[in-house]
Write an enzyme that holds these catalytic residues in place. Structure first.
Site, PDB file in Angstrom:
ATOM      1  N   ARG A  84       0.813  -1.208   0.000  1.00 56.37           N
ATOM      2  CA  ARG A  84       0.000   0.000   0.000  1.00 56.37           C
ATOM      3  C   ARG A  84       0.852   1.265   0.000  1.00 56.37           C
ATOM      4  O   ARG A  84       0.718   2.119  -0.856  1.00 56.37           O
ATOM      5  CB  ARG A  84      -0.867  -0.004   1.244  1.00 56.37           C
ATOM      6  CG  ARG A  84      -2.129   0.753   1.161  1.00 56.37           C
ATOM      7  CD  ARG A  84      -2.872   0.480   2.453  1.00 56.37           C
ATOM      8  NE  ARG A  84      -2.589  -0.901   2.879  1.00 56.37           N
ATOM      9  CZ  ARG A  84      -3.484  -1.861   2.886  1.00 56.37           C
ATOM     10  NH1 ARG A  84      -4.704  -1.595   2.556  1.00 56.37           N
ATOM     11  NH2 ARG A  84      -3.156  -3.081   3.241  1.00 56.37           N
ATOM     12  N   THR A  85       1.732   1.377   0.991  1.00 56.44           N
ATOM     13  CA  THR A  85       2.495   2.611   1.142  1.00 56.44           C
ATOM     14  C   THR A  85       3.432   2.837  -0.049  1.00 56.44           C
ATOM     15  O   THR A  85       3.525   3.942  -0.574  1.00 56.44           O
ATOM     16  CB  THR A  85       3.295   2.577   2.453  1.00 56.44           C
ATOM     17  OG1 THR A  85       2.418   2.282   3.521  1.00 56.44           O
ATOM     18  CG2 THR A  85       3.970   3.909   2.712  1.00 56.44           C
ATOM     19  N   LYS A 117      23.571  -8.544   0.450  1.00 60.74           N
ATOM     20  CA  LYS A 117      24.986  -8.922   0.286  1.00 60.74           C
ATOM     21  C   LYS A 117      25.842  -8.343   1.397  1.00 60.74           C
ATOM     22  O   LYS A 117      27.062  -8.458   1.380  1.00 60.74           O
ATOM     23  CB  LYS A 117      25.503  -8.430  -1.072  1.00 60.74           C
ATOM     24  CG  LYS A 117      24.771  -9.061  -2.243  1.00 60.74           C
ATOM     25  CD  LYS A 117      25.177  -8.415  -3.561  1.00 60.74           C
ATOM     26  CE  LYS A 117      24.238  -8.859  -4.676  1.00 60.74           C
ATOM     27  NZ  LYS A 117      24.267  -7.942  -5.811  1.00 60.74           N
ATOM     28  N   ARG A 165      11.400   3.175   3.923  1.00 57.02           N
ATOM     29  CA  ARG A 165      10.771   2.346   4.952  1.00 57.02           C
ATOM     30  C   ARG A 165      11.858   1.436   5.479  1.00 57.02           C
ATOM     31  O   ARG A 165      12.598   0.824   4.701  1.00 57.02           O
ATOM     32  CB  ARG A 165       9.635   1.547   4.309  1.00 57.02           C
ATOM     33  CG  ARG A 165       9.298   0.215   4.929  1.00 57.02           C
ATOM     34  CD  ARG A 165       8.189   0.202   5.962  1.00 57.02           C
ATOM     35  NE  ARG A 165       7.058   1.055   5.748  1.00 57.02           N
ATOM     36  CZ  ARG A 165       5.806   0.606   5.589  1.00 57.02           C
ATOM     37  NH1 ARG A 165       5.562  -0.675   5.550  1.00 57.02           N
ATOM     38  NH2 ARG A 165       4.816   1.453   5.486  1.00 57.02           N
ATOM     39  N   HIS A 192       5.209   6.857  11.462  1.00 57.37           N
ATOM     40  CA  HIS A 192       4.700   6.616  10.112  1.00 57.37           C
ATOM     41  C   HIS A 192       3.879   7.859   9.752  1.00 57.37           C
ATOM     42  O   HIS A 192       2.659   7.838   9.735  1.00 57.37           O
ATOM     43  CB  HIS A 192       3.827   5.355  10.113  1.00 57.37           C
ATOM     44  CG  HIS A 192       3.495   4.846   8.738  1.00 57.37           C
ATOM     45  ND1 HIS A 192       3.758   5.554   7.595  1.00 57.37           N
ATOM     46  CD2 HIS A 192       2.930   3.681   8.320  1.00 57.37           C
ATOM     47  CE1 HIS A 192       3.364   4.844   6.534  1.00 57.37           C
ATOM     48  NE2 HIS A 192       2.861   3.705   6.957  1.00 57.37           N
TER      49      HIS A 192
END
Lengths: 177, 311
Positions: free
Chosen positions: B58-59, B86, B108, B136
């Site tokens: 969604r975000t 890695k 995020r 958020h």
């Protein structure tokens, strides 16, 4: 030092100029068919409301009127600090309409360029005409108004302000130098 | 209005006036999403990198669409496909990305404070799309916009937030945002999911669901994170649903015109019953719709401005 203020148009002169513009719009477009008014926030928006009223007085028809905010279309995002943005509110289709774009003062022409881009993103008008209360010169783009309230040669560093009362009715035009 | 913030890291950095300014700006952008041609040239030529170290549909989609509708070039990088696997550090990853001159990095990350950490080390603007259990901001703002659209004004509203408070970054940003805008926030959830010192955020702790719901104008349900803490902090999902789930019956305790919100993804039958999730009071899809407008506003404000002070 206080700026010197000169009154360019008083209340009556503004009303006369708007009435003449309303007549010219009707004459050029042969009536109100397919005609719509779009005011540029916020001064142009108030003037478009006046023109709508005057056209209704003359012709008895209330032509559709919308508001456009050009902030999203400006070309100076990285160099201005005021980021405030108004809302665009046009509740009728623009396709094949004759759009009269209304603004209070015409200066560099950049606002009009942005407004035309914004309009064309919303539809494909048959044509776009430009109505201006005061044309102060100093164009930076090839833009020419179709209806002019008053031509006023100015120096670049002077300021023109259209004054509105609380009911958003224009009451005068002043020059600050 | 001047917007003196280079980055968008959390609700914490904004005052009420700035929060309202962001919401007003989002309101202006909303109109674009209803046009036939959903694109304006506002951020033409700008590059936005969506750097997502945690799964998000969604975000990430919302930020990507927001960027594209503003004509920015948006590039998505997800944690699992990047060099992080890695062994590269966050700072090295970010510096490498910055060497390609993006204007905004939307990030995020699973660690609280990750976006603050980057913001102090990079030259480009950083927009926090969720960091650990910290903040958020875009979710809180889209919630505020949704409330404002349905209720007119946020000040004076009674807002009940229910669920796993400890692990929710949404709730932390929301409490701060709603408090600053003048709402009366009550929090409710199982004791194992309430962090100590919650009252210091300026909200009222309520021990049972009925009390939280009584006379509420807004009911905000949080997701039980089944894949994570949800397993050990509650005896069973059924029990949770019985004591903390929202259904048609207990929703009657709230005001008749109360709205029901959920940040998604929903666990139907756990924190919210299907009848409520699909009922007339739910505004869940309005939240998603407003998400795009809010993110357009944040990207626009992060990209704009001449002299940007560090915050």
């Amino acid at each position: 030092m206080a700026k010197e203020v000169t009154e360019i148009l008083d209340n009556t002169a503004v009303q006369r100029a708007l009435m003449r513009i309303a007549h010219e719009i009707l004459e050029r477009n042969k009536g109100t068919e397919d005609l719509v008014l779009v005011g540029i926030r916020t001064g142009g928006d108030y003037l478009a409301a006046q023109l709508q009223q005057k056209i209704a007085e003359i012709e008895g028809v209330k032509v559709p009127r919308g508001t456009i905010d050009i902030t999203m279309y400006r070309d100076d995002l990285g160099s201005r600090n005021d980021l405030a943005m108004g809302q665009t509110d046009i509740r009728f289709p623009l396709g094949d309409r004759k759009v009269v774009l209304v603004d209070d003062v015409l200066f560099t022409g950049r606002t009009i360029r942005a407004a035309m881009d914004a309009l064309i993103d919303l539809g494909r008008p048959r044509n776009i005409q430009l109505a201006i209360l005061v044309d102060r010169g100093h164009r930076e783009l090839p833009i020419r108004p179709d209806y002019i309230g008053r031509n006023l040669p100015t120096a670049r560093d002077e300021q023109i302000e259209v004054d509105f009362n609380e009911q958003h009715v224009p009451v005068g035009v002043s020059l600050f130098k | 209005m001047n917007f003196p913030h280079r980055h968008v890291l959390g609700i914490k950095q904004f005052n009420a006036e700035e929060l309202n300014f962001i919401l007003d700006t989002a309101e202006s952008f909303k109109e674009i999403n209803t046009r036939k041609i959903k694109k304006v040239p506002t951020l033409r030529g700008r590059t936005i990198i969506n750097l997502f170290f945690e799964a998000s549909t969604r975000t990430r989609t919302s930020f990507e669409i927001a960027g594209k509708r503003l004509s920015a070039d948006t590039v998505n990088i997800s944690g699992s496909s990047s060099s992080v696997v890695k062994g590269e550090t966050l700072e090295d990853t970010a510096r490498n990305i910055e060497a390609m001159h993006p204007d905004i990095i939307v990030m995020r990350h699973g660690a609280s404070g990750a976006s603050d950490y980057l913001a102090t080390r990079l030259d480009c603007a950083v927009v926090n799309a969720g960091d650990g259990t910290h903040e958020h901001p875009s979710q809180a703002l889209l919630d505020a916009l949704t409330i404002r659209q349905h209720k007119g004004e946020i000040a004076g509203l009674k807002v009940a937030i229910i669920g796993d408070i400890t692990h929710s970054r949404v709730v932390r940003s929301n409490i701060d945002c709603l408090n600053k805008l003048g709402a009366d926030v009550r929090i409710c959830g199982p004791k194992t999911m309430l962090p100590p010192g919650l009252e210091r955020l300026g909200c009222r702790l309520v021990s049972n669901l009925a009390e939280a719901l009584t006379d509420a104008d807004v009911v905000m349900m949080l997701r039980i994170q089944r894949e994570r803490q949800g397993k050990t902090l509650i005896p069973s999902l059924r029990e949770y649903s019985r004591y903390f789930g929202l259904n048609e019956n207990n929703l009657k305790l709230a005001k008749p015109d109360a709205i029901v919100m959920h940040p998604g993804p929903m666990n139907r039958g756990v924190e919210i019953s299907t009848a409520v999730a699909d009922g007339s009071q739910n505004v869940i899809l309005d939240q998603v719709e407003n998400g795009v407008a809010v993110r357009m506003a944040l990207l626009y404000l992060a990209a704009g401005g001449e002299t940007q002070s560090e915050d």
